[in-house]
Design a protein around this motif. Structure first.
Motif, PDB file in Angstrom:
ATOM      1  N   ALA A   1       0.833  -1.206   0.000  1.00 43.30           N
ATOM      2  CA  ALA A   1       0.000   0.000   0.000  1.00 43.30           C
ATOM      3  C   ALA A   1       0.868   1.257   0.000  1.00 43.30           C
ATOM      4  CB  ALA A   1      -0.937   0.000   1.210  1.00 43.30           C
ATOM      5  N   VAL A   2       1.971   1.230   0.738  1.00 45.90           N
ATOM      6  CA  VAL A   2       2.909   2.356   0.740  1.00 45.90           C
ATOM      7  C   VAL A   2       3.453   2.583  -0.668  1.00 45.90           C
ATOM      8  CG1 VAL A   2       5.236   3.036   1.488  1.00 45.90           C
ATOM      9  CG2 VAL A   2       3.536   2.298   3.178  1.00 45.90           C
ATOM     10  N   ALA A   3       3.812   1.512  -1.364  1.00 48.31           N
ATOM     11  CA  ALA A   3       4.330   1.643  -2.733  1.00 48.31           C
ATOM     12  C   ALA A   3       3.285   2.285  -3.647  1.00 48.31           C
ATOM     13  CB  ALA A   3       4.762   0.282  -3.272  1.00 48.31           C
ATOM     14  N   ARG A   4       2.018   1.894  -3.491  1.00 54.09           N
ATOM     15  CA  ARG A   4       0.957   2.501  -4.301  1.00 54.09           C
ATOM     16  C   ARG A   4       0.781   3.982  -3.960  1.00 54.09           C
ATOM     17  NH1 ARG A   4      -1.452  -2.342  -2.895  1.00 54.09           N
ATOM     18  NH2 ARG A   4      -2.910  -1.317  -1.460  1.00 54.09           N
ATOM     19  N   LEU A   5       0.838   4.309  -2.672  1.00 53.78           N
ATOM     20  CA  LEU A   5       0.715   5.704  -2.259  1.00 53.78           C
ATOM     21  C   LEU A   5       1.872   6.537  -2.793  1.00 53.78           C
ATOM     22  CD1 LEU A   5      -0.633   7.974  -0.669  1.00 53.78           C
ATOM     23  CD2 LEU A   5       0.552   7.130   1.382  1.00 53.78           C
ATOM     24  N   GLU A   6       3.090   6.026  -2.686  1.00 51.98           N
ATOM     25  CA  GLU A   6       4.244   6.756  -3.208  1.00 51.98           C
ATOM     26  C   GLU A   6       4.149   6.956  -4.712  1.00 51.98           C
ATOM     27  OE1 GLU A   6       7.493   4.431  -1.635  1.00 51.98           O
ATOM     28  OE2 GLU A   6       7.753   5.872   0.011  1.00 51.98           O
ATOM     29  N   ALA A   7       3.661   5.958  -5.432  1.00 53.00           N
ATOM     30  CA  ALA A   7       3.476   6.115  -6.878  1.00 53.00           C
ATOM     31  C   ALA A   7       2.430   7.180  -7.170  1.00 53.00           C
ATOM     32  CB  ALA A   7       3.071   4.777  -7.510  1.00 53.00           C
ATOM     33  N   PHE A   8       1.393   7.232  -6.358  1.00 52.71           N
ATOM     34  CA  PHE A   8       0.333   8.213  -6.550  1.00 52.71           C
ATOM     35  C   PHE A   8       0.831   9.636  -6.322  1.00 52.71           C
ATOM     36  CE2 PHE A   8      -3.162  10.735  -4.677  1.00 52.71           C
ATOM     37  CZ  PHE A   8      -3.993  10.801  -5.779  1.00 52.71           C
ATOM     38  N   VAL A   9       1.593   9.861  -5.255  1.00 49.79           N
ATOM     39  CA  VAL A   9       2.030  11.223  -4.942  1.00 49.79           C
ATOM     40  C   VAL A   9       3.263  11.647  -5.733  1.00 49.79           C
ATOM     41  CG1 VAL A   9       0.976  11.178  -2.662  1.00 49.79           C
ATOM     42  CG2 VAL A   9       3.397  10.599  -2.902  1.00 49.79           C
ATOM     43  N   GLU A  10       3.905  10.692  -6.387  1.00 45.76           N
ATOM     44  CA  GLU A  10       5.028  10.975  -7.290  1.00 45.76           C
ATOM     45  C   GLU A  10       6.104  11.848  -6.653  1.00 45.76           C
ATOM     46  OE1 GLU A  10       2.772  12.648 -10.548  1.00 45.76           O
ATOM     47  OE2 GLU A  10       2.820  10.702 -11.577  1.00 45.76           O
ATOM     48  N   GLY A  11       6.482  11.544  -5.404  1.00 44.33           N
ATOM     49  CA  GLY A  11       7.568  12.257  -4.754  1.00 44.33           C
ATOM     50  C   GLY A  11       7.223  13.616  -4.179  1.00 44.33           C
ATOM     51  N   GLU A  12       5.969  14.018  -4.296  1.00 43.51           N
ATOM     52  CA  GLU A  12       5.548  15.307  -3.746  1.00 43.51           C
ATOM     53  C   GLU A  12       5.417  15.213  -2.229  1.00 43.51           C
ATOM     54  OE1 GLU A  12       4.756  18.322  -5.312  1.00 43.51           O
ATOM     55  OE2 GLU A  12       5.611  17.415  -7.112  1.00 43.51           O
ATOM     56  N   ARG A  13       5.710  16.297  -1.561  1.00 44.50           N
ATOM     57  CA  ARG A  13       5.504  16.383  -0.115  1.00 44.50           C
ATOM     58  C   ARG A  13       4.021  16.608   0.143  1.00 44.50           C
ATOM     59  NH1 ARG A  13       7.651  14.688   4.075  1.00 44.50           N
ATOM     60  NH2 ARG A  13       9.490  15.923   4.376  1.00 44.50           N
ATOM     61  N   ILE A  14       3.436  15.799   0.995  1.00 39.90           N
ATOM     62  CA  ILE A  14       2.039  15.947   1.364  1.00 39.90           C
ATOM     63  C   ILE A  14       1.998  16.696   2.694  1.00 39.90           C
ATOM     64  CG2 ILE A  14      -0.101  14.769   1.950  1.00 39.90           C
ATOM     65  CD1 ILE A  14       0.891  12.436   0.229  1.00 39.90           C
ATOM     66  N   PRO A  15       1.438  17.898   2.699  1.00 39.41           N
ATOM     67  CA  PRO A  15       1.403  18.653   3.951  1.00 39.41           C
ATOM     68  C   PRO A  15       0.567  17.940   5.011  1.00 39.41           C
ATOM     69  CG  PRO A  15       0.797  20.041   2.076  1.00 39.41           C
ATOM     70  CD  PRO A  15       0.837  18.629   1.587  1.00 39.41           C
ATOM     71  N   MET A  16       1.121  17.848   6.196  1.00 35.02           N
ATOM     72  CA  MET A  16       0.374  17.313   7.322  1.00 35.02           C
ATOM     73  C   MET A  16       0.826  18.035   8.582  1.00 35.02           C
ATOM     74  SD  MET A  16       1.911  13.454   7.807  1.00 35.02           S
ATOM     75  CE  MET A  16       1.590  12.937   6.149  1.00 35.02           C
ATOM     76  N   THR A  17      -0.104  18.256   9.453  1.00 33.21           N
ATOM     77  CA  THR A  17       0.141  19.074  10.635  1.00 33.21           C
ATOM     78  C   THR A  17       1.149  18.466  11.591  1.00 33.21           C
ATOM     79  OG1 THR A  17      -2.116  19.896  10.449  1.00 33.21           O
ATOM     80  CG2 THR A  17      -1.016  20.233  12.554  1.00 33.21           C
ATOM     81  N   TYR A  18       1.094  17.181  11.815  1.00 34.61           N
ATOM     82  CA  TYR A  18       1.892  16.577  12.879  1.00 34.61           C
ATOM     83  C   TYR A  18       3.014  15.692  12.373  1.00 34.61           C
ATOM     84  CZ  TYR A  18      -2.006  18.263  15.581  1.00 34.61           C
ATOM     85  OH  TYR A  18      -2.957  19.063  16.144  1.00 34.61           O
ATOM     86  N   ALA A  19       3.586  16.010  11.235  1.00 35.25           N
ATOM     87  CA  ALA A  19       4.622  15.162  10.648  1.00 35.25           C
ATOM     88  C   ALA A  19       5.801  14.948  11.591  1.00 35.25           C
ATOM     89  CB  ALA A  19       5.099  15.755   9.328  1.00 35.25           C
ATOM     90  N   ALA A  20       6.293  16.001  12.224  1.00 38.02           N
ATOM     91  CA  ALA A  20       7.464  15.863  13.095  1.00 38.02           C
ATOM     92  C   ALA A  20       7.169  14.974  14.296  1.00 38.02           C
ATOM     93  CB  ALA A  20       7.951  17.238  13.547  1.00 38.02           C
TER      94      ALA A  20
END
Length: 124
Positions: free
Chosen positions: A78-97
């Motif tokens: 599923a991670v591989a599919r998600l990474e293919a979908f976002v194509e290396g773009e940073r997805i903003p998320m509030t609590y990443a750190a």
């Protein structure tokens, strides 16, 4: 509107009584004090962890419980599919750190959210 954004799904956010799909001790690592959720990873009908992107924008799962090899393998797919979908773009998320470091999510706005308000899980 930009690219995809990490956000919780309707089940994660739509039910105050989360006891049927989230162990209470894990809640502070996946929800802030007002009930906002991190991007979650579900296994067999319950939240087993969260996901975050590392510095190279690779998706990493932060497990909050033990998960067998078969499920970890399916999660990696599923991670591989998600990474293919976002194509290396940073997805903003509030609590990443906080997620990346395995820390509890912060208190926000001085309002404490309580799952006990509706422990039945029967609705919002």
């Amino acid at each position: 509107m930009g690219g995809p954004r990490a956000g919780p799904g309707p089940t994660t956010m739509g039910w105050r009584g989360r006891g049927s799909y989230l162990d209470p001790p894990r809640r502070p690592y996946l929800f802030d004090s007002v009930g906002n959720a991190a991007p979650t990873v579900w296994v067999n009908g319950h939240i087993a962890g969260a996901w975050v992107q590392d510095e190279a924008n690779r998706v990493q799962i932060r497990w909050r419980e033990q998960v067998g090899r078969g499920m970890r393998r399916r999660a990696a797919e599923a991670v591989a599919r998600l990474e293919a979908f976002v194509e290396g773009e940073r997805i903003p998320m509030t609590y990443a750190a906080a997620l990346a470091d395995g820390k509890q999510l912060p208190l926000t706005g001085g309002h404490e959210f309580s799952d006990s308000a509706d422990s039945s899980g029967s609705g919002p």
